[in-house]
Write a protein that holds these residues in place. Structure first.
Motif, short mmCIF file in Angstrom:
data_model
loop_
_atom_site.label_atom_id
_atom_site.label_comp_id
_atom_site.label_asym_id
_atom_site.label_seq_id
_atom_site.Cartn_x
_atom_site.Cartn_y
_atom_site.Cartn_z
N SER A 21 -8.54 7.42 0.68
CA SER A 21 -9.26 6.23 1.15
C SER A 21 -10.28 6.64 2.21
O SER A 21 -10.18 7.71 2.80
CB SER A 21 -8.30 5.17 1.69
OG SER A 21 -7.63 5.64 2.83
N ASN A 46 -12.44 6.33 -5.60
CA ASN A 46 -12.91 5.01 -6.00
C ASN A 46 -14.38 4.91 -5.60
O ASN A 46 -14.95 5.86 -5.05
CB ASN A 46 -12.03 3.90 -5.42
CG ASN A 46 -12.07 3.81 -3.91
OD1 ASN A 46 -13.06 4.19 -3.27
ND2 ASN A 46 -11.01 3.32 -3.32
N ASP A 126 -0.36 -6.69 -8.72
CA ASP A 126 -0.31 -5.82 -7.55
C ASP A 126 -1.05 -4.54 -7.88
O ASP A 126 -0.70 -3.84 -8.82
CB ASP A 126 1.16 -5.53 -7.19
CG ASP A 126 1.33 -4.69 -5.94
OD1 ASP A 126 0.33 -4.35 -5.29
OD2 ASP A 126 2.49 -4.38 -5.62
N THR A 127 -2.07 -4.22 -7.09
CA THR A 127 -2.87 -3.02 -7.37
C THR A 127 -2.30 -1.76 -6.74
O THR A 127 -2.84 -0.67 -6.93
CB THR A 127 -4.32 -3.20 -6.91
OG1 THR A 127 -4.33 -3.46 -5.50
CG2 THR A 127 -4.99 -4.35 -7.65
N THR A 128 -1.17 -1.89 -6.02
CA THR A 128 -0.54 -0.72 -5.42
C THR A 128 -0.21 0.30 -6.51
O THR A 128 0.44 -0.03 -7.50
CB THR A 128 0.76 -1.11 -4.68
OG1 THR A 128 0.45 -2.10 -3.71
CG2 THR A 128 1.41 0.09 -4.03
N GLY A 129 -0.66 1.50 -6.33
CA GLY A 129 -0.35 2.57 -7.28
C GLY A 129 -1.28 2.66 -8.47
O GLY A 129 -1.12 3.56 -9.31
N ASP A 132 -3.04 6.06 -8.59
CA ASP A 132 -2.13 7.13 -8.98
C ASP A 132 -1.81 7.05 -10.47
O ASP A 132 -1.74 8.08 -11.16
CB ASP A 132 -0.84 7.06 -8.17
CG ASP A 132 -1.06 7.35 -6.69
OD1 ASP A 132 -2.01 8.10 -6.37
OD2 ASP A 132 -0.30 6.83 -5.87
N VAL A 163 -0.95 -2.37 -12.74
CA VAL A 163 -1.28 -3.57 -11.96
C VAL A 163 -0.59 -4.83 -12.48
O VAL A 163 -0.63 -5.87 -11.83
CB VAL A 163 -2.81 -3.80 -11.83
CG1 VAL A 163 -3.49 -2.62 -11.19
CG2 VAL A 163 -3.43 -4.16 -13.17
N VAL A 166 4.77 -5.71 -9.85
CA VAL A 166 4.81 -5.47 -8.41
C VAL A 166 5.26 -4.05 -8.14
O VAL A 166 6.23 -3.57 -8.74
CB VAL A 166 5.76 -6.47 -7.72
CG1 VAL A 166 5.90 -6.15 -6.23
CG2 VAL A 166 5.27 -7.88 -7.92
N GLY A 167 4.55 -3.37 -7.23
CA GLY A 167 4.94 -2.01 -6.81
C GLY A 167 4.47 -0.99 -7.75
O GLY A 167 4.74 0.13 -7.77
#
Length: 167
Positions: A21, A46, A126-129, A132, A163, A166-167
């Motif tokens: 980031s 990104n 959820d865009t977390t991960g 990756d 996405v 969640v998680g």
């Protein structure tokens, strides 16, 4: 991290690095990061990370402004310019464009772009991960010598799947 990069390079392993980031890049020093990625095989970033790295590389073309072109096309052109600047430090710069897809640019400036993969009916939860997941999908296809566009699509597909939960 630097020792791991050195060891991987010394043993002939394929090396990929994710820019993570903008905040940590700036805190660690962008010029330092660029020197660390010299010679790695793949750098993932990104849009904002790629633009930040390109600005520090002092070789990115000036951003394209919105005129008669669509906003999505302008973002893509700016991302290609940023990817070309990052690719001067590595074998392949891969820019994750989220809902706009992804692109990859090699050190000679050639690039490939693919559209995003459609999300499931519930959309992004959820865009977390997601980054990756993209890297995992891309690297699996790329390391098994699939065409670059196919590797980008595999990354987009796995990110779209990630996405959706969640998680």
């Amino acid at each position: 991290g630097l020792a791991a990069l050195d060891q991987a390079r010394a043993t002939g392993m394929t090396v990929s690095v994710d820019a993570a980031s903008v905040g940590p890049l700036q805190a660690a020093g962008i010029e330092r990061f660029l020197s660390c990625i010299d010679g790695v095989d793949v750098v993932f970033a990104n849009q904002s990370e790629a633009r930040t790295l390109a600005a520090a590389a002092h070789s990115a073309a000036p951003p394209v402004s919105v005129t008669a072109q669509s906003s999505a096309m302008v973002h893509r052109l700016n991302s290609v310019s940023a990817a070309r600047a990052v690719a001067e430090h590595c074998g392949l710069a891969v820019v994750k464009l989220g809902a706009q897809g992804a692109l990859a640019c090699n050190s000679t400036g050639d690039y490939e772009y693919v559209d995003a993969v459609a999300l499931a009916a519930q959309g992004a939860i959820d865009t977390t991960g997601a980054g990756d997941a993209f890297a995992a999908g891309f690297l699996h296809a790329w390391l098994t010598e699939r065409p670059l566009a196919e590797a980008l699509r595999a990354g987009c597909a796995l990110a779209a799947q990630a996405v959706g939960s969640v998680g």
